[in-house]
Design an enzyme around this catalytic site. Structure first.
Site, mmCIF file in Angstrom:
data_model
loop_
_atom_site.group_PDB
_atom_site.id
_atom_site.type_symbol
_atom_site.label_atom_id
_atom_site.label_comp_id
_atom_site.label_asym_id
_atom_site.label_seq_id
_atom_site.Cartn_x
_atom_site.Cartn_y
_atom_site.Cartn_z
ATOM 1 N N MET A 1 -0.640 1.990 11.963
ATOM 2 C CA MET A 1 0.224 0.804 11.987
ATOM 3 C C MET A 1 0.946 0.673 10.647
ATOM 4 S SD MET A 1 -1.450 -2.002 14.450
ATOM 5 C CE MET A 1 -2.518 -2.768 13.274
ATOM 6 N N GLY A 2 1.030 1.776 9.901
ATOM 7 C CA GLY A 2 1.789 1.771 8.655
ATOM 8 C C GLY A 2 1.036 1.129 7.504
ATOM 9 N N TYR A 3 1.776 0.861 6.415
ATOM 10 C CA TYR A 3 1.231 0.399 5.143
ATOM 11 C C TYR A 3 0.091 1.331 4.731
ATOM 12 C CZ TYR A 3 1.500 -2.845 1.350
ATOM 13 O OH TYR A 3 1.744 -3.395 0.118
ATOM 14 N N HIS B 1 -5.498 6.841 5.389
ATOM 15 C CA HIS B 1 -4.532 7.472 6.301
ATOM 16 C C HIS B 1 -4.170 8.874 5.793
ATOM 17 C CE1 HIS B 1 -3.479 3.070 6.949
ATOM 18 N NE2 HIS B 1 -3.745 3.468 8.181
ATOM 19 N N SER C 1 -5.481 -1.491 5.172
ATOM 20 C CA SER C 1 -4.176 -2.095 4.861
ATOM 21 C C SER C 1 -4.355 -3.585 4.582
ATOM 22 C CB SER C 1 -3.208 -1.896 6.027
ATOM 23 O OG SER C 1 -3.111 -0.525 6.325
#
Ligand code: PAF
Length: 279
Positions: free
Chosen positions: A30-32, A37, A186
């Site tokens: 989901m990014g950030y 990651h 995140s």
């Protein structure tokens, strides 16, 4: 490395790779992005010819009062991290690209999702299973990579892949921690300095449980009580759950006699953090 925003643009590239006989790894996020990651991407790069990182804050896995609108986003920073880690493509769709306004099909699961995070987040796993199924159909990876920090999510995805016959290998990767033990997330970015310090109670309390089990304690209640007591020593911590379950089917256990997941969810101020240990 390319940032691609539409399914129409992504599919022919993947088909081209497949025609050449290349393998494809997918890292759904989901990014950030953080070093947790990055460890997934680096592993995917080492095991596949091509790697796609999806970067999509999936609205269907957030409940009405959760942090969808405030969830941190920074695609430029994410792109730099993906490029450094060796990814080939970031798939970064808008919600309208992923979901038709009149969508009416969801993927749901009636076991594994009711306890732990599913208890207080009743729509969460249906949203996760739906978006991950869609990503699997869009990217058609050979392998997909998920972090052990979301241990229930990893078990749910493995079961979904088995039950729905996705021809994809699910690779679980170890939790990455800061030097002081805080699991990377995140959501750590929400913590102020005082809360950041207080959040160390999660790993400290899990370690107490882990050491009891390693020393031979079989009584789930005793381990749960010790973890709970430790968490309660931190004034900023509010316990959501402390659970000790079978690590494959997420069923509660009374005696510790098989592979076990000790999982906790704790609010530090307004921020809900999860962490776990598998034994
Ligand atoms: O773990 C996450 O970041 C998300 O739940 C996932 C798997 C990318 C689905 O949106």
């Amino acid at each position: 490395m390319k940032i691609i925003k539409t399914i129409e643009e992504l599919r022919p590239i993947i088909k081209g790779w497949k025609r050449e006989g290349l393998t494809v790894g997918l890292v759904p996020t989901m990014g950030y992005l953080h070093d947790g990651h990055k460890s997934l991407i680096v592993k995917a790069v080492s095991e596949n010819d091509k790697v796609v990182v999806s970067d999509f804050v999936n609205p269907t896995q957030f409940g009405a009062n959760e942090d969808l609108s405030s969830y941190p986003r920074d695609i430029e920073r994410d792109a730099a991290l993906c490029e450094a880690a060796g990814a080939d493509i970031i798939f970064h769709p808008e919600p309208e690209e992923m979901y038709f306004p009149d969508k009416c099909t969801f993927v749901d699961m009636d076991k594994l999702t009711k306890g732990l995070c599913g208890k207080t987040r009743p729509v969460h796993f249906s949203g996760v299973c739906t978006v991950v199924s869609k990503l699997f159909n869009i990217v058609t990876p050979d392998r997909a990579y998920f972090g052990q920090k979301d241990a229930q999510q990893l078990a749910v995805i493995k079961r979904m892949v088995r039950d729905l016959n996705f021809d994809i290998t699910i690779v679980g990767c170890p939790i990455v921690r800061e030097a002081d033990g805080l699991a990377l997330s995140s959501r750590n970015t929400y913590l102020n300095a005082e809360e950041r310090k207080a959040a160390l109670i999660l790993n400290k309390s899990l370690t107490i449980g882990k050491e009891m089990i390693e020393a031979g304690e079989k009584d789930v209640e005793k381990v749960r009580e010790a973890i709970t007591k430790s968490l309660q020593t931190e004034p900023l911590a509010k316990i959501d759950y402390v659970e000790i379950v079978n690590s494959e089917n997420m069923e509660p256990m009374e005696q510790i006699n098989s592979s076990v997941l000790v999982a906790i969810a704790v609010y530090i101020g307004k921020t809900r953090l999860i962490d776990n240990v598998m034994l």
